[in-house]
Design an enzyme around this catalytic site. Structure first.
Site, PDB file in Angstrom:
ATOM      1  N   CYS A 174       0.878  -1.173   0.000  1.00  0.00           N
ATOM      2  CA  CYS A 174       0.000   0.000   0.000  1.00  0.00           C
ATOM      3  C   CYS A 174       0.914   1.222   0.000  1.00  0.00           C
ATOM      4  O   CYS A 174       2.017   1.154  -0.531  1.00  0.00           O
ATOM      5  CB  CYS A 174      -0.955  -0.029   1.202  1.00  0.00           C
ATOM      6  SG  CYS A 174      -0.128   0.036   2.797  1.00  0.00           S
ATOM      7  N   ALA A 175       0.487   2.308   0.596  1.00  0.00           N
ATOM      8  CA  ALA A 175       1.323   3.510   0.612  1.00  0.00           C
ATOM      9  C   ALA A 175       2.468   3.388   1.619  1.00  0.00           C
ATOM     10  O   ALA A 175       3.613   3.685   1.304  1.00  0.00           O
ATOM     11  CB  ALA A 175       0.479   4.743   0.919  1.00  0.00           C
TER      12      ALA A 175
END
Length: 95
Positions: free
Chosen positions: A59-60
């Site tokens: 993800c981020a």
């Protein structure tokens, strides 16, 4: 294990991006598949082919992918890894 080494040694590795589709369209790891974490439980059947393959989730920053990795592991996926530091770490290592 380094992502690039894993990909080179295992062609069946799935790279799973669990960010939103908007985040994914901005930048993603080549050949990754996007299933936002909030949709993952309802789309597990689309990943059945990867039950015995290596899956790298990102993800981020690593929080959402950690949740996604737990969901996958609890549902019979045997080789699940969370990309440490998320896409941010991946980008900084590519520079």
């Amino acid at each position: 294990m380094e992502l690039n080494i894993l990909l080179k040694n295992n062609k069946k590795t799935l790279i799973l991006d669990v960010r939103t589709s908007g985040e994914y369209s901005t930048f993603n790891i080549p050949k990754s598949k996007n299933i936002p974490v909030h949709e993952l439980k309802s789309k597990l059947n689309t990943l059945d082919l990867y039950k015995n393959s290596t899956i790298v989730v990102y993800c981020a920053s690593g929080a959402r992918s950690n949740s996604a990795a737990k969901i996958l592991s609890r549902n019979g996926f045997n080789s699940v890894y969370n990309l440490k530091g998320g896409i941010s770490s991946y980008i900084s290592k590519k520079k």
